[in-house]
Write a protein that holds these residues in place. Structure first.
Motif, PDB file in Angstrom:
ATOM      1  N   ASN A 137     -35.427  -0.635 -28.730  1.00  0.00           N
ATOM      2  CA  ASN A 137     -37.122  -0.707 -28.956  1.00  0.00           C
ATOM      3  C   ASN A 137     -37.892  -0.243 -27.653  1.00  0.00           C
ATOM      4  O   ASN A 137     -39.036  -0.024 -26.975  1.00  0.00           O
ATOM      5  CB  ASN A 137     -37.403  -1.897 -28.113  1.00  0.00           C
ATOM      6  CG  ASN A 137     -36.727  -3.093 -27.383  1.00  0.00           C
ATOM      7  OD1 ASN A 137     -35.966  -3.049 -26.819  1.00  0.00           O
ATOM      8  ND2 ASN A 137     -37.632  -4.432 -26.227  1.00  0.00           N
ATOM      9  N   ASN A 138     -37.021   0.795 -26.533  1.00  0.00           N
ATOM     10  CA  ASN A 138     -37.114   0.875 -25.509  1.00  0.00           C
ATOM     11  C   ASN A 138     -36.435   2.480 -24.892  1.00  0.00           C
ATOM     12  O   ASN A 138     -35.919   2.072 -23.438  1.00  0.00           O
ATOM     13  CB  ASN A 138     -37.866   0.580 -23.758  1.00  0.00           C
ATOM     14  CG  ASN A 138     -38.266   0.144 -22.939  1.00  0.00           C
ATOM     15  OD1 ASN A 138     -39.158   1.634 -22.798  1.00  0.00           O
ATOM     16  ND2 ASN A 138     -38.025  -0.459 -21.861  1.00  0.00           N
ATOM     17  N   ASP A 158     -39.826   2.673 -32.528  1.00  0.00           N
ATOM     18  CA  ASP A 158     -40.205   0.721 -32.964  1.00  0.00           C
ATOM     19  C   ASP A 158     -41.536   0.884 -32.768  1.00  0.00           C
ATOM     20  O   ASP A 158     -41.676  -0.248 -32.392  1.00  0.00           O
ATOM     21  CB  ASP A 158     -38.930   0.160 -31.632  1.00  0.00           C
ATOM     22  CG  ASP A 158     -39.060  -1.358 -31.964  1.00  0.00           C
ATOM     23  OD1 ASP A 158     -39.525  -1.622 -30.821  1.00  0.00           O
ATOM     24  OD2 ASP A 158     -38.295  -1.431 -32.601  1.00  0.00           O
ATOM     25  N   SER A 159     -41.942   1.680 -31.742  1.00  0.00           N
ATOM     26  CA  SER A 159     -43.708   1.670 -31.805  1.00  0.00           C
ATOM     27  C   SER A 159     -44.660   2.407 -30.922  1.00  0.00           C
ATOM     28  O   SER A 159     -44.022   3.606 -31.454  1.00  0.00           O
ATOM     29  CB  SER A 159     -43.639   1.148 -29.939  1.00  0.00           C
ATOM     30  OG  SER A 159     -43.321   1.866 -28.941  1.00  0.00           O
ATOM     31  N   THR A 197     -33.825 -10.861 -36.749  1.00  0.00           N
ATOM     32  CA  THR A 197     -34.384 -10.605 -35.856  1.00  0.00           C
ATOM     33  C   THR A 197     -35.885  -9.980 -36.563  1.00  0.00           C
ATOM     34  O   THR A 197     -36.444  -8.744 -35.925  1.00  0.00           O
ATOM     35  CB  THR A 197     -33.974  -9.131 -34.847  1.00  0.00           C
ATOM     36  OG1 THR A 197     -33.102  -8.469 -36.573  1.00  0.00           O
ATOM     37  CG2 THR A 197     -32.612  -9.776 -34.324  1.00  0.00           C
ATOM     38  N   GLN A 202     -41.529 -11.062 -32.278  1.00  0.00           N
ATOM     39  CA  GLN A 202     -39.575 -10.519 -30.756  1.00  0.00           C
ATOM     40  C   GLN A 202     -40.264  -9.173 -30.884  1.00  0.00           C
ATOM     41  O   GLN A 202     -41.604  -8.484 -31.769  1.00  0.00           O
ATOM     42  CB  GLN A 202     -39.025 -10.918 -32.510  1.00  0.00           C
ATOM     43  CG  GLN A 202     -38.814 -10.703 -33.527  1.00  0.00           C
ATOM     44  CD  GLN A 202     -38.164  -9.317 -33.911  1.00  0.00           C
ATOM     45  OE1 GLN A 202     -37.764  -8.809 -33.314  1.00  0.00           O
ATOM     46  NE2 GLN A 202     -38.673  -8.327 -34.826  1.00  0.00           N
ATOM     47  N   LYS A 203     -39.699  -8.470 -30.292  1.00  0.00           N
ATOM     48  CA  LYS A 203     -39.492  -7.366 -29.463  1.00  0.00           C
ATOM     49  C   LYS A 203     -39.659  -5.708 -30.795  1.00  0.00           C
ATOM     50  O   LYS A 203     -40.396  -5.106 -30.803  1.00  0.00           O
ATOM     51  CB  LYS A 203     -38.969  -7.125 -28.470  1.00  0.00           C
ATOM     52  CG  LYS A 203     -37.916  -7.053 -28.728  1.00  0.00           C
ATOM     53  CD  LYS A 203     -36.879  -6.335 -27.513  1.00  0.00           C
ATOM     54  CE  LYS A 203     -35.414  -6.280 -27.052  1.00  0.00           C
ATOM     55  NZ  LYS A 203     -34.865  -6.110 -26.424  1.00  0.00           N
TER      56      LYS A 203
END
Length: 480
Positions: A137-138, A158-159, A197, A202-203
């Motif tokens: 995610n990062n 993811d983003s 998840t 959630q992230k």
């Protein structure tokens, strides 16, 4: 010591034989020799203790390879019945080393990584970058730069920030990077909250509603090539109900997105459960494969859309049962808890630093005395570690022979997944080695740490003392 106690959880039944090894929990190669000592892969734990010490992660290489092949075969067969293909990515986060990466890829699997460190291990193992998928995610700019540079097979976005970031990197290098979009289907698997998840709060990933705009943006950018959707609903899941519902929701989105272009892949993640105790009843992988692929095919037919190629990402289901952790008992302490109730605390030389799952998730494990057998009556025990935490529990509740004593070896099965990979140096305890067994030979595949290794990282040991002005004056006067 009595086996009958109100402290035992409802699911835990006193065993007829406290020496028996539950068939679905231990590696298939686990048995006892003529003297009662546990063997894994034909090698006695006494020999392993004498050679490598304790605590010790033991990994049955043949079991890892066999499970990898079985999972791949099950999903390929299910997919071929419907005229499509299936790809299996081993989820490296479960347990990863260069040797493990080679085993699974030699058995035909691709490999899923989620950090620059995992990517480095895969590349060091010689894995073809085209067989790698990159999660997270990062992901840092440096990690994305490396992934694009080596020619990674796919990156799971993811983003929105990551969409723009990766496109700029790929465009600068003059390539189109294949990507998938991680989507939360809203299906909450029947598992621990921290392990589920796919719910929205959630992230990870995009909601179903936001995914349409995200895919439109991916398709606009010259540096990205949209390959499909990805979803992961949780971990340690039994049954197909959650996967079936999640797949149905994703295919509704898939159908909408298909109007704007091809979508060759649908990745439904992993999370297939294994047995940690004798009462666990995981779904056979062939049943999972048939059930999941059948529902995908049916949903595509209803919507009139082509059946995409499918991908899955099991980790625990491949490596979990292959692992056994070996400890030595240090102390045994009977504790009376209320009238007529007694729990025996068995302390071992490891703990939450080598198996964090009970502390993190309340995970249940089982245990057996490994160095001998005993005719003593079973007693309820709690196996605990050596750390300064009341939550330092290795096995919350199991029955061991009532004469369990200091010096006994204790083995905990089903520790192949998320034990080594979550290990820490809490209380400055060195992490154990990982030893692979195959063909009657044991070899270290990850070296254990020593106290010297831990101290070597402490920069204070090499610091030049900084004297105050007064100390310098006193030193100068003394010298004169």
């Amino acid at each position: 010591m009595s086996a009958s106690t109100p402290l035992a959880p409802d699911w835990l039944v006193p065993p007829a034989d406290a020496n028996a090894l539950a068939a679905d929990v231990w590696p298939p190669s686990a048995d006892r020799d003529d003297h009662g000592a546990l063997r894994v892969g034909g090698i006695s734990v006494l020999e392993l203790r004498d050679t490598f010490g304790t605590p010790l992660y033991i990994l049955d290489e043949d079991e890892v390879r066999a499970r990898a092949g079985r999972v791949l075969g099950a999903f390929r067969t299910a997919a071929e019945r419907h005229g499509t293909q299936a790809r299996i990515y081993y989820a490296g986060k479960a347990l990863l080393s260069t040797e493990v990466a080679r085993w699974v890829t030699e058995e035909g699997l691709a490999l899923d990584v989620c950090t620059g460190g995992e990517l480095a291990v895969a590349l060091a193992a010689g894995v073809d970058p085209a067989r790698l998928g990159f999660h997270g995610n990062n992901k840092s700019v440096a990690e994305l730069e490396l992934a694009v540079e080596v020619g990674i097979g796919s990156i799971v976005l993811d983003s929105s920030i990551e969409i723009e970031r990766l496109s700029a990197i790929a465009e600068r290098r003059g390539i189109r990077q294949p990507v998938l979009l991680r989507v939360n289907s809203g299906v909450h698997a029947e598992t621990h909250d921290f392990l589920a998840t796919a719910h929205e709060d959630q992230k990870f990933g995009f909601t179903l509603e936001d995914a349409v705009a995200a895919v439109a943006r991916i398709r606009e950018l010259p540096g990205l090539q949209f390959f499909g959707l990805h979803c992961h609903i949780g971990s340690q899941i039994f049954g197909t109900a959650g996967f079936r519902e999640s797949a149905s929701r994703l295919l509704e989105l898939h159908g909408v997105l298909a109007e704007g272009g091809d979508i060759p892949v649908l990745n439904l993640g992993g999370g297939f459960g294994i047995a940690y105790t004798s009462v666990d009843d995981p779904t056979p992988i062939e049943e999972l494969a048939d059930g999941i692929v059948d529902v995908v095919a049916a949903e595509c037919a209803v919507r009139g859309i082509p059946l995409p190629n499918l991908a899955f990402e099991p980790g625990r289901a491949i490596v979990g049962r292959a692992g056994v952790t070996l400890y030595e008992v240090g102390t045994v302490k009977p504790v009376e808890i209320g009238e007529g109730a007694e729990r025996v605390y068995v302390s071992v030389d490891g703990g939450m630093s080598d198996n964090a799952r009970p502390a993190l998730y309340g995970a249940q494990f089982s245990a057996r005395v490994a160095s001998r057998t005993s005719d003593a009556q079973p007693a309820l025990v709690r196996v605990v570690g050596r750390h300064c935490e009341s939550g330092d529990i290795v096995v919350d509740a199991d029955y061991l022979p009532g004469d369990v004593a200091p010096g006994d070896l204790l083995a905990v099965p089903a520790t192949g997944a998320y034990c080594f990979s979550l290990a820490s140096n809490y209380n400055y305890v060195p992490r154990p080695p990982v030893v692979a067994l195959r063909g009657g030979v044991a070899r270290v595949i990850v070296r254990g740490e020593s106290i010297e290794d831990l101290l070597a990282r402490d920069a204070g040991l090499h610091r030049v003392p900084v004297l105050s002005e007064r100390q310098r004056d006193e030193a100068t006067e003394g010298a004169g």
